[in-house]
Design a protein around this motif. Sequence first.
Motif, PDB file in Angstrom:
ATOM      1  N   PRO A 213       0.819  -1.212   0.000  1.00  0.00           N
ATOM      2  CA  PRO A 213       0.000   0.000   0.000  1.00  0.00           C
ATOM      3  C   PRO A 213       0.856   1.267   0.000  1.00  0.00           C
ATOM      4  O   PRO A 213       1.970   1.266   0.500  1.00  0.00           O
ATOM      5  CB  PRO A 213      -0.800  -0.101   1.294  1.00  0.00           C
ATOM      6  N   ASP A 214       0.309   2.336  -0.566  1.00  0.00           N
ATOM      7  CA  ASP A 214       1.051   3.589  -0.594  1.00  0.00           C
ATOM      8  C   ASP A 214       1.013   4.291   0.761  1.00  0.00           C
ATOM      9  O   ASP A 214       0.340   3.853   1.699  1.00  0.00           O
ATOM     10  CB  ASP A 214       0.540   4.492  -1.715  1.00  0.00           C
ATOM     11  N   ALA A 215       1.745   5.399   0.847  1.00  0.00           N
ATOM     12  CA  ALA A 215       1.883   6.117   2.117  1.00  0.00           C
ATOM     13  C   ALA A 215       0.550   6.628   2.650  1.00  0.00           C
ATOM     14  O   ALA A 215       0.296   6.577   3.863  1.00  0.00           O
ATOM     15  CB  ALA A 215       2.869   7.269   1.956  1.00  0.00           C
ATOM     16  N   ALA A 216      -0.331   7.115   1.768  1.00  0.00           N
ATOM     17  CA  ALA A 216      -1.632   7.624   2.215  1.00  0.00           C
ATOM     18  C   ALA A 216      -2.440   6.509   2.860  1.00  0.00           C
ATOM     19  O   ALA A 216      -3.047   6.698   3.924  1.00  0.00           O
ATOM     20  CB  ALA A 216      -2.395   8.236   1.040  1.00  0.00           C
ATOM     21  N   TYR A 217      -2.446   5.330   2.232  1.00  0.00           N
ATOM     22  CA  TYR A 217      -3.188   4.214   2.806  1.00  0.00           C
ATOM     23  C   TYR A 217      -2.594   3.809   4.148  1.00  0.00           C
ATOM     24  O   TYR A 217      -3.327   3.516   5.095  1.00  0.00           O
ATOM     25  CB  TYR A 217      -3.217   3.007   1.869  1.00  0.00           C
ATOM     26  N   GLN A 218      -1.283   3.798   4.250  1.00  0.00           N
ATOM     27  CA  GLN A 218      -0.632   3.406   5.503  1.00  0.00           C
ATOM     28  C   GLN A 218      -1.022   4.343   6.639  1.00  0.00           C
ATOM     29  O   GLN A 218      -1.285   3.897   7.757  1.00  0.00           O
ATOM     30  CB  GLN A 218       0.889   3.362   5.327  1.00  0.00           C
ATOM     31  N   GLU A 219      -1.100   5.639   6.357  1.00  0.00           N
ATOM     32  CA  GLU A 219      -1.514   6.596   7.388  1.00  0.00           C
ATOM     33  C   GLU A 219      -2.978   6.398   7.761  1.00  0.00           C
ATOM     34  O   GLU A 219      -3.337   6.465   8.937  1.00  0.00           O
ATOM     35  CB  GLU A 219      -1.257   8.034   6.917  1.00  0.00           C
TER      36      GLU A 219
ATOM     37  N   GLU B 179      -8.241   1.407  -1.919  1.00  0.00           N
ATOM     38  CA  GLU B 179      -7.617   2.683  -2.275  1.00  0.00           C
ATOM     39  C   GLU B 179      -7.848   3.674  -1.133  1.00  0.00           C
ATOM     40  O   GLU B 179      -8.854   3.584  -0.400  1.00  0.00           O
ATOM     41  CB  GLU B 179      -8.161   3.202  -3.595  1.00  0.00           C
ATOM     42  N   PRO B 180      -6.927   4.619  -0.935  1.00  0.00           N
ATOM     43  CA  PRO B 180      -7.035   5.544   0.202  1.00  0.00           C
ATOM     44  C   PRO B 180      -8.362   6.290   0.265  1.00  0.00           C
ATOM     45  O   PRO B 180      -8.906   6.480   1.346  1.00  0.00           O
ATOM     46  CB  PRO B 180      -5.865   6.509  -0.014  1.00  0.00           C
TER      47      PRO B 180
END
Length: 57
Positions: free
Chosen positions: A2-8, A26-27
Amino acid sequence: MPDAAYQELAKLWEAVFGEQPSVVAEPGLTAQILVRCLPPTEPYSFDAEAPAKPPGP
């Protein structure tokens, strides 16, 4: 991965619900689900009775 936005968002999800999201999405979708599941809050308001602090040191 997952990308950074999803991780946050997953960290926020865990803080709110006590567990990681059960699926990776998706975020934008994760954020929509998270916001819809939050409990309602009272409207914000200013305390009109609090005395104003005078300017200065």
